[in-house]
Design an enzyme around this catalytic site. Structure first.
Site, PDB file in Angstrom:
ATOM      1  N   VAL A   1      37.889  45.042  46.241  1.00 17.52           N
ATOM      2  CA  VAL A   1      37.063  44.900  47.445  1.00 17.52           C
ATOM      3  C   VAL A   1      37.238  43.537  48.126  1.00 17.52           C
ATOM      4  O   VAL A   1      36.729  43.330  49.222  1.00 17.52           O
ATOM      5  CB  VAL A   1      35.555  45.158  47.190  1.00 17.52           C
ATOM      6  CG1 VAL A   1      35.287  46.609  46.870  1.00 17.52           C
ATOM      7  CG2 VAL A   1      35.004  44.246  46.116  1.00 17.52           C
TER       8      VAL A   1
ATOM      9  N   LYS B   1      41.139  44.624  36.945  1.00 21.22           N
ATOM     10  CA  LYS B   1      40.997  45.716  35.963  1.00 21.22           C
ATOM     11  C   LYS B   1      42.352  46.119  35.374  1.00 21.22           C
ATOM     12  O   LYS B   1      42.426  46.587  34.236  1.00 21.22           O
ATOM     13  CB  LYS B   1      40.321  46.926  36.620  1.00 21.22           C
ATOM     14  CG  LYS B   1      38.877  46.646  37.036  1.00 21.22           C
ATOM     15  CD  LYS B   1      38.289  47.743  37.925  1.00 21.22           C
ATOM     16  CE  LYS B   1      36.851  47.401  38.328  1.00 21.22           C
ATOM     17  NZ  LYS B   1      36.294  48.302  39.353  1.00 21.22           N
TER      18      LYS B   1
ATOM     19  N   TYR C   1      33.049  40.076  32.912  1.00 23.44           N
ATOM     20  CA  TYR C   1      33.536  41.005  33.940  1.00 23.44           C
ATOM     21  C   TYR C   1      33.450  40.361  35.340  1.00 23.44           C
ATOM     22  O   TYR C   1      34.399  40.425  36.122  1.00 23.44           O
ATOM     23  CB  TYR C   1      32.719  42.308  33.869  1.00 23.44           C
ATOM     24  CG  TYR C   1      32.994  43.236  35.030  1.00 23.44           C
ATOM     25  CD1 TYR C   1      34.203  43.917  35.137  1.00 23.44           C
ATOM     26  CD2 TYR C   1      32.062  43.409  36.047  1.00 23.44           C
ATOM     27  CE1 TYR C   1      34.467  44.742  36.225  1.00 23.44           C
ATOM     28  CE2 TYR C   1      32.315  44.231  37.127  1.00 23.44           C
ATOM     29  CZ  TYR C   1      33.519  44.897  37.213  1.00 23.44           C
ATOM     30  OH  TYR C   1      33.782  45.695  38.294  1.00 23.44           O
TER      31      TYR C   1
ATOM     32  N   TYR D   1      39.598  54.525  43.511  1.00 23.25           N
ATOM     33  CA  TYR D   1      38.288  55.190  43.439  1.00 23.25           C
ATOM     34  C   TYR D   1      38.373  56.609  43.990  1.00 23.25           C
ATOM     35  O   TYR D   1      39.320  57.334  43.724  1.00 23.25           O
ATOM     36  CB  TYR D   1      37.214  54.358  44.174  1.00 23.25           C
ATOM     37  CG  TYR D   1      37.271  52.904  43.816  1.00 23.25           C
ATOM     38  CD1 TYR D   1      37.082  52.512  42.501  1.00 23.25           C
ATOM     39  CD2 TYR D   1      37.546  51.923  44.752  1.00 23.25           C
ATOM     40  CE1 TYR D   1      37.142  51.187  42.139  1.00 23.25           C
ATOM     41  CE2 TYR D   1      37.610  50.589  44.402  1.00 23.25           C
ATOM     42  CZ  TYR D   1      37.413  50.236  43.094  1.00 23.25           C
ATOM     43  OH  TYR D   1      37.484  48.931  42.749  1.00 23.25           O
TER      44      TYR D   1
ATOM     45  N   SER E   1      38.719  44.055  41.824  1.00 25.53           N
ATOM     46  CA  SER E   1      39.088  45.127  40.876  1.00 25.53           C
ATOM     47  C   SER E   1      40.560  45.149  40.497  1.00 25.53           C
ATOM     48  O   SER E   1      40.932  45.901  39.588  1.00 25.53           O
ATOM     49  CB  SER E   1      38.715  46.474  41.460  1.00 25.53           C
ATOM     50  OG  SER E   1      37.340  46.628  41.332  1.00 25.53           O
TER      51      SER E   1
HETATM   52  N1  GLU Z   1      33.116  42.992  41.627  1.00 27.58           N
HETATM   53  C1  GLU Z   1      33.149  44.320  42.175  1.00 27.58           C
HETATM   54  C2  GLU Z   1      32.041  45.090  41.548  1.00 27.58           C
HETATM   55  O1  GLU Z   1      31.988  45.120  40.363  1.00 27.58           O
HETATM   56  C3  GLU Z   1      34.477  44.966  41.976  1.00 27.58           C
HETATM   57  C4  GLU Z   1      34.641  46.193  42.794  1.00 27.58           C
HETATM   58  C5  GLU Z   1      36.000  46.327  43.463  1.00 27.58           C
HETATM   59  O2  GLU Z   1      36.760  45.405  43.634  1.00 27.58           O
HETATM   60  O3  GLU Z   1      36.281  47.443  43.860  1.00 27.58           O
HETATM   61  O4  GLU Z   1      31.192  45.640  42.200  1.00 27.58           O
END
Ligand code: GLU
Length: 305
Positions: free
Chosen positions: A259, A66, A189, A241, A63
Site C-alpha cells: 500500500v 511479506k 510485523y 489481494y 506488504s
Molecule cells: N501495513 C499494512 C497493513 O498491515 C500493509 C498492507 C499492504 O501493504 O497491503 O495494514
C-alpha cells in the site's frame, strides 16, 4: 530489446493516469509522499540495470515485505508452516477478518495480512528478540546494501492505528495459531512494513526469485529451487489481494504490491522489476504501477504465458 526506450514509452503513456487513484490513508504517515511520483527499475540476471523516474526515492515497502519474511520462514520451515497458513487466493481485502473466523484462524495465504502475521510469528519462534534485526539483515544481504533501514514515524503510525491487524492477531491467538507474545509479533510485523527502499533496491532484492532461488551477484543459494517456484506461484495467485486475478489477467507475471505504492514483478530466468507510484486503486494496489507493468509485459511480450 531496447528496454530503456520501452521504459520511456511507458513513462509517457502513464502521464494521464497519474492523477487517478488515492493515497493510502489508513495511517497518516503514508499520506506524506509526493502523490505524482513515478519510478520503474529493471535488473536483469546478467546485471544490466534500466531505470526511469525517481528511482532514488525511498518509500515504505509495506506488504512487499511479506515476500521477504515468507522466504526467510521457508528457509527453516516447510510443511509445518503450510499447516498454519494456506496457499489459496483469498478473494478478500488484505485486512479482512471475516474469512479468518470461518476458517478457524488459518489464513488463506502468506500475502494477506493475517498470513504475514503468522509468518512473522514463526520467525519469532526462531530468532526471538532478534527477529526484526534478522529480517532487516536478510533484506540488506539480498539487496547487497547495508544502508536499508525502517522508518520510525511510519512504524509508530502503524502501531497507533493498527486496530484491524491487532484484531487479526488476537483472533488467530484465540485459535492457537500464534505462538509468541502478540505485542512482540505485531511490532515486528509493523516494523517490517515500515522498511524504506527505492525501486532500484527492490528490483535487486527480488532477483533471486527470477533465478531459481540463487542470487545472481553472489551466486548464493537464498532458497532452494522448489521453494522459489512456490513463492513465485503464490505471488502470481495471491500477490494482489482480491485483485490478484485482475493483475494476473493484465500483467501475466508473479508480483507483489504494497500500500506504499510499490509493486515488484518477476520475469523468470530474465529479470526482476519494481515500479512505484503511490496512488492506489480500489483494491489497495498502485494504480499506475499496475498499468505500467501491463504496458511492459504487452510491449515486450515478456509474460509467463
Ligand atoms: N501495513 C499494512 C497493513 O498491515 C500493509 C498492507 C499492504 O501493504 O497491503 O495494514
Amino acid at each position: 530489446m531496447d528496454y530503456q526506450n520501452i521504459l520511456e514509452e511507458i513513462q509517457n503513456e502513464i502521464q494521464g493516469s497519474l492523477k487517478k487513484g488515492k493515497l493510502a490513508n489508513y495511517i497518516p504517515a503514508l499520506e506524506k509522499v509526493n502523490a505524482d511520483d513515478f519510478a520503474m527499475s529493471l535488473v536483469t540476471l546478467d546485471n544490466k540495470h534500466y531505470n526511469i523516474g525517481c528511482t532514488e526515492q525511498k518509500f515504505s515497502i509495506q506488504s512487499i515485505s511479506k515476500v521477504f519474511t515468507f522466504t526467510l520462514a521457508l528457509k527453516r520451515y516447510s510443511k509445518e508452516l503450510y499447516k498454519r497458513v494456506g496457499h489459496e487466493p483469498s478473494g478478500d481485502p488484505f485486512n479482512s477478518l471475516a474469512q479468518l473466523e470461518y476458517e478457524n484462524g488459518i489464513p488463506r495465504n502468506p500475502f494477506i495480512n493475517a498470513g504475514a502475521i503468522v509468518t512473522t510469528d514463526s520467525l519469532l519462534s526462531i530468532y526471538k528478540n532478534n527477529t526484526f534485526e534478522q529480517i532487516l539483515k536478510f533484506i540488506q544481504k539480498i539487496s547487497n546494501n547495508n544502508s536499508i533501514e525502517y522508518n520510525e514515524e511510519i512504524f509508530k503510525s502503524e502501531l497507533n492505528h493498527g486496530f484491524r491487524n491487532i484484531a487479526l492477531i488476537n483472533l488467530m491467538k484465540s485459535f492457537k495459531n500464534i505462538n509468541n507474545n502478540t505485542d512482540k509479533v505485531i511490532e515486528t510485523y509493523f516494523k517490517q512494513c515500515s522498511i524504506m527502499m527505492n525501486t532500484k533496491e527492490l528490483a535487486q532484492a527480488m532477483l533471486f526469485l527470477a533465478n531459481h532461488g540463487i542470487n545472481p551477484p553472489t551466486n548464493e543459494v537464498i532458497i532452494n529451487e522448489l521453494k522459489a517456484k512456490r513463492i513465485n506461484s503464490l505471488m502470481l495467485t495471491c500477490g494482489h489481494y482480491d485483485a490478484s486475478g485482475d493483475f494476473a489477467y493484465r500483467v501475466g507475471l508473479p508480483g507483489k504490491s504494497g500500500v506504499g505504492g510499490g509493486i515488484v514483478a518477476i520475469i523468470p530466468k530474465k529479470m526482476a522489476i519494481c515500479v512505484y507510484s503511490p496512488k492506489l486503486n480500489a483494491y489497495g494496489n498502485s494504480l499506475v504501477g499496475t498499468r505500467a507493468l501491463e504496458l511492459f509485459s504487452t510491449k515486450t511480450g515478456l509474460s509467463i504465458f
